[in-house]
Design a protein around this motif. Structure first.
Motif, PDB file in Angstrom:
ATOM      1  N   LEU A  10       0.823  -1.004   0.113  1.00  0.00           N
ATOM      2  CA  LEU A  10       0.160   0.037  -0.019  1.00  0.00           C
ATOM      3  C   LEU A  10       0.887   1.209  -0.134  1.00  0.00           C
ATOM      4  O   LEU A  10       0.615   2.043  -0.704  1.00  0.00           O
ATOM      5  N   GLU A  11       1.925   1.435   0.699  1.00  0.00           N
ATOM      6  CA  GLU A  11       2.817   2.473   1.065  1.00  0.00           C
ATOM      7  C   GLU A  11       3.382   2.891  -0.501  1.00  0.00           C
ATOM      8  O   GLU A  11       3.330   3.768  -0.815  1.00  0.00           O
ATOM      9  N   CYS A  12       3.770   1.768  -1.311  1.00  0.00           N
ATOM     10  CA  CYS A  12       4.524   2.042  -2.517  1.00  0.00           C
ATOM     11  C   CYS A  12       3.222   2.435  -3.451  1.00  0.00           C
ATOM     12  O   CYS A  12       3.471   3.304  -4.231  1.00  0.00           O
ATOM     13  N   LEU A  13       2.260   1.687  -3.324  1.00  0.00           N
ATOM     14  CA  LEU A  13       1.090   2.322  -4.192  1.00  0.00           C
ATOM     15  C   LEU A  13       0.592   3.634  -4.150  1.00  0.00           C
ATOM     16  O   LEU A  13       0.324   4.311  -4.997  1.00  0.00           O
ATOM     17  N   LYS A  14       0.622   4.096  -2.775  1.00  0.00           N
ATOM     18  CA  LYS A  14       0.296   5.446  -2.538  1.00  0.00           C
ATOM     19  C   LYS A  14       1.365   6.405  -3.263  1.00  0.00           C
ATOM     20  O   LYS A  14       0.862   7.260  -4.204  1.00  0.00           O
ATOM     21  N   GLU A  15       2.526   6.051  -3.455  1.00  0.00           N
ATOM     22  CA  GLU A  15       3.691   6.970  -4.370  1.00  0.00           C
ATOM     23  C   GLU A  15       3.423   6.855  -5.516  1.00  0.00           C
ATOM     24  O   GLU A  15       3.297   7.758  -6.395  1.00  0.00           O
ATOM     25  N   THR A  16       3.038   5.585  -6.083  1.00  0.00           N
ATOM     26  CA  THR A  16       2.654   5.417  -7.594  1.00  0.00           C
ATOM     27  C   THR A  16       1.372   6.213  -8.066  1.00  0.00           C
ATOM     28  O   THR A  16       1.620   7.026  -9.162  1.00  0.00           O
ATOM     29  N   LEU A  17       0.473   6.231  -7.251  1.00  0.00           N
ATOM     30  CA  LEU A  17      -0.812   7.016  -7.687  1.00  0.00           C
ATOM     31  C   LEU A  17      -0.431   8.332  -7.794  1.00  0.00           C
ATOM     32  O   LEU A  17      -0.986   9.235  -8.499  1.00  0.00           O
ATOM     33  N   ASN A  18       0.233   8.808  -6.551  1.00  0.00           N
ATOM     34  CA  ASN A  18       0.311  10.468  -6.465  1.00  0.00           C
ATOM     35  C   ASN A  18       1.379  10.823  -7.816  1.00  0.00           C
ATOM     36  O   ASN A  18       1.065  11.762  -8.274  1.00  0.00           O
ATOM     37  N   ALA A  19       2.269   9.867  -8.073  1.00  0.00           N
ATOM     38  CA  ALA A  19       3.173  10.376  -9.419  1.00  0.00           C
ATOM     39  C   ALA A  19       2.253  10.101 -10.477  1.00  0.00           C
ATOM     40  O   ALA A  19       2.486  11.152 -11.631  1.00  0.00           O
ATOM     41  N   ILE A  20       1.454   9.457 -10.873  1.00  0.00           N
ATOM     42  CA  ILE A  20       0.468   9.227 -11.727  1.00  0.00           C
ATOM     43  C   ILE A  20      -0.460  10.406 -12.121  1.00  0.00           C
ATOM     44  O   ILE A  20      -0.415  11.003 -13.154  1.00  0.00           O
ATOM     45  N   GLU A  21      -0.856  10.771 -10.942  1.00  0.00           N
ATOM     46  CA  GLU A  21      -1.893  11.954 -11.129  1.00  0.00           C
ATOM     47  C   GLU A  21      -1.147  13.277 -11.345  1.00  0.00           C
ATOM     48  O   GLU A  21      -2.182  14.013 -11.361  1.00  0.00           O
ATOM     49  N   LYS A  22      -0.043  13.420 -11.112  1.00  0.00           N
ATOM     50  CA  LYS A  22       0.420  14.525 -11.269  1.00  0.00           C
ATOM     51  C   LYS A  22       1.254  14.687 -12.715  1.00  0.00           C
ATOM     52  O   LYS A  22       2.173  15.665 -13.092  1.00  0.00           O
ATOM     53  N   GLN A  23       1.028  13.757 -13.417  1.00  0.00           N
ATOM     54  CA  GLN A  23       1.633  13.625 -14.996  1.00  0.00           C
ATOM     55  C   GLN A  23       1.213  14.972 -15.671  1.00  0.00           C
ATOM     56  O   GLN A  23       0.015  15.505 -15.547  1.00  0.00           O
ATOM     57  N   SER A  24       2.281  15.547 -16.359  1.00  0.00           N
ATOM     58  CA  SER A  24       2.077  16.723 -17.360  1.00  0.00           C
ATOM     59  C   SER A  24       0.984  16.404 -18.325  1.00  0.00           C
ATOM     60  O   SER A  24       0.191  17.212 -19.006  1.00  0.00           O
ATOM     61  N   LEU A  25       1.179  15.339 -18.760  1.00  0.00           N
ATOM     62  CA  LEU A  25       0.068  14.723 -19.735  1.00  0.00           C
ATOM     63  C   LEU A  25      -1.055  14.119 -19.111  1.00  0.00           C
ATOM     64  O   LEU A  25      -1.210  13.005 -18.609  1.00  0.00           O
ATOM     65  N   PRO A  26      -2.345  14.568 -19.125  1.00  0.00           N
ATOM     66  CA  PRO A  26      -3.663  14.140 -18.374  1.00  0.00           C
ATOM     67  C   PRO A  26      -3.960  12.727 -18.854  1.00  0.00           C
ATOM     68  O   PRO A  26      -3.790  12.570 -20.062  1.00  0.00           O
ATOM     69  N   LEU A  27      -4.280  12.023 -17.825  1.00  0.00           N
ATOM     70  CA  LEU A  27      -4.765  10.668 -18.060  1.00  0.00           C
ATOM     71  C   LEU A  27      -6.415  10.534 -18.473  1.00  0.00           C
ATOM     72  O   LEU A  27      -7.126  11.326 -17.736  1.00  0.00           O
ATOM     73  N   ALA A  28      -6.909   9.731 -19.211  1.00  0.00           N
ATOM     74  CA  ALA A  28      -8.294   9.657 -19.200  1.00  0.00           C
ATOM     75  C   ALA A  28      -8.768   8.579 -18.232  1.00  0.00           C
ATOM     76  O   ALA A  28      -9.944   8.452 -17.950  1.00  0.00           O
ATOM     77  N   GLY A  29      -8.031   7.628 -17.751  1.00  0.00           N
ATOM     78  CA  GLY A  29      -8.463   6.499 -16.882  1.00  0.00           C
ATOM     79  C   GLY A  29      -7.326   6.265 -16.162  1.00  0.00           C
ATOM     80  O   GLY A  29      -6.132   6.208 -16.498  1.00  0.00           O
ATOM     81  N   ILE A  30      -7.487   5.599 -14.883  1.00  0.00           N
ATOM     82  CA  ILE A  30      -6.614   4.904 -14.102  1.00  0.00           C
ATOM     83  C   ILE A  30      -7.075   3.882 -13.453  1.00  0.00           C
ATOM     84  O   ILE A  30      -8.321   3.659 -12.989  1.00  0.00           O
ATOM     85  N   LEU A  31      -6.712   2.461 -13.509  1.00  0.00           N
ATOM     86  CA  LEU A  31      -7.186   1.223 -13.120  1.00  0.00           C
ATOM     87  C   LEU A  31      -6.295   0.445 -12.201  1.00  0.00           C
ATOM     88  O   LEU A  31      -5.114   0.351 -12.779  1.00  0.00           O
ATOM     89  N   VAL A  32      -6.508   0.303 -11.086  1.00  0.00           N
ATOM     90  CA  VAL A  32      -5.884  -0.157 -10.134  1.00  0.00           C
ATOM     91  C   VAL A  32      -6.417  -1.638 -10.058  1.00  0.00           C
ATOM     92  O   VAL A  32      -7.547  -1.862  -9.663  1.00  0.00           O
ATOM     93  N   PHE A  33      -5.481  -2.781 -10.283  1.00  0.00           N
ATOM     94  CA  PHE A  33      -5.631  -4.108 -10.339  1.00  0.00           C
ATOM     95  C   PHE A  33      -5.104  -4.461  -8.933  1.00  0.00           C
ATOM     96  O   PHE A  33      -4.079  -4.967  -8.754  1.00  0.00           O
ATOM     97  N   ASP A  34      -6.179  -4.861  -7.875  1.00  0.00           N
ATOM     98  CA  ASP A  34      -5.938  -5.288  -6.725  1.00  0.00           C
ATOM     99  C   ASP A  34      -5.793  -6.889  -6.566  1.00  0.00           C
ATOM    100  O   ASP A  34      -6.788  -7.694  -6.987  1.00  0.00           O
TER     101      ASP A  34
END
Length: 314
Positions: free
Chosen positions: A14-38
């Protein structure tokens, strides 16, 4: 603007995932979707995602919205997780799928730089440059599938000389640590092979993708590895083999039999590797513990018995 969906496969980090998602959401090119496969986590991953506004999808045909997650009923291994996650995401209305594990964090410009280089070079797959503590990224520019004596996958790989003096390289291998893949190519090639369970699924997928597109390594598209690389000390006592070794041996054999360009590679290379591991076990004093794992992996690899055959001990 191209519509891109980021796909992250996670399991109990989880702690790693938090960093991953935080980095993804800050991308200069906007994302149309995010899928987390648990992948059937037993920590607080699902609660965290719900608290962050991620919506659960329960079927492969459900629409992926801006922030979605999918819970697997069992742990499918990394291979199964990536396979099913890519399958779900590729059915959405996206142009590209950005695939990654839960312990990487792309820098803000990573996605934009990847896409720009791919479009400039007219390729459908781009991989970022990985950086991390005690880690040096290796850029595989050739994969020798003709030499029967190179029975380990890393012996087959030829790497670009460092320091890297070019902005991009065409490569023959990749990891699932940030490759950007066009959806039309995925639809043509199919999804990653879940039968590996863990290991070799990314290298296998690279070989399949290469039939239809070059793969470009982009030095300026940087992704950070959150966990330090394991350092093996010289003269360190060798531990007995475990479940991970079973999957490595079995999958190495399966890969050679599938992609070897000569009869000798498909037939003799696996036998050389088996003998090597037996001799190594004798040398390390672990023959009694290692031999059952070696022989089981050998039988399954040679007879194409794939999938989950040994329970993991995470």
């Amino acid at each position: 603007m191209k519509k891109i969906c980021a796909v992250i496969v996670t399991y109990n980090r989880l702690e790693c995932l938090k960093e991953t998602l935080n980095a993804i959401e800050k991308q200069s090119l906007p994302l149309a979707g995010i899928l987390v496969f648990d992948n059937h986590s037993t920590d607080q991953t699902v609660k965290y995602l719900q608290d962050k506004g991620y919506s659960e999808i329960s079927g492969e045909n459900e629409e992926i919205i801006r922030k979605s997650y999918f819970c697997s009923e069992t742990n499918l291994g990394g291979s199964g997780g990536f396979s099913q996650a890519v399958q779900i995401a590729s059915k959405g209305d996206f142009d590209y799928i950005w695939v990654m594990d839960d312990d990487v964090a792309p820098v803000e410009s990573c996605l934009a730089t990847l896409l720009n280089s791919m479009e400039a070079n007219n390729v459908q797959v781009g991989v970022p440059a990985r950086i991390g503590k005690d880690f040096t990224d290796k850029v595989c520019v050739d994969l020798d599938l003709s030499n029967m004596f190179k029975f380990f996958i890393w012996w087959r790989k030829k790497y670009a000389k460092r320091p890297l003096n070019k902005d991009t390289y065409f490569v023959q291998d990749m990891t699932f640590e940030g490759p950007l893949i066009s959806v039309p190519l995925i639809n043509r090639v199919g999804i990653p092979d879940a039968s590996y369970f863990i290991q070799f699924d990314d290298t296998d997928y690279a070989q399949r993708l290469l039939h239809f597109s070059k793969i470009i390594y982009v030095k300026g598209a940087v992704i950070k590895r959150q966990l330090p690389a394991k350092i093996i000390k010289e003269n360190e006592k060798k531990e007995p083999m475990n479940w991970r070794d079973y999957y490595f041996i079995r999958n190495n054999i399966a890969f050679d039999k599938r992609y070897g360009k000569r009869w000798s590679v498909r037939t003799l290379s696996p036998l050389f590797m088996i003998v090597y591991y037996i001799l190594l076990a004798i040398k390390d004093g672990n023959l009694q513990k290692n031999l059952p794992i070696i022989m089981k992996a050998a039988r399954h690899g040679l007879n194409k018995k794939m999938g989950k055959r040994v329970d993991p001990n995470y």
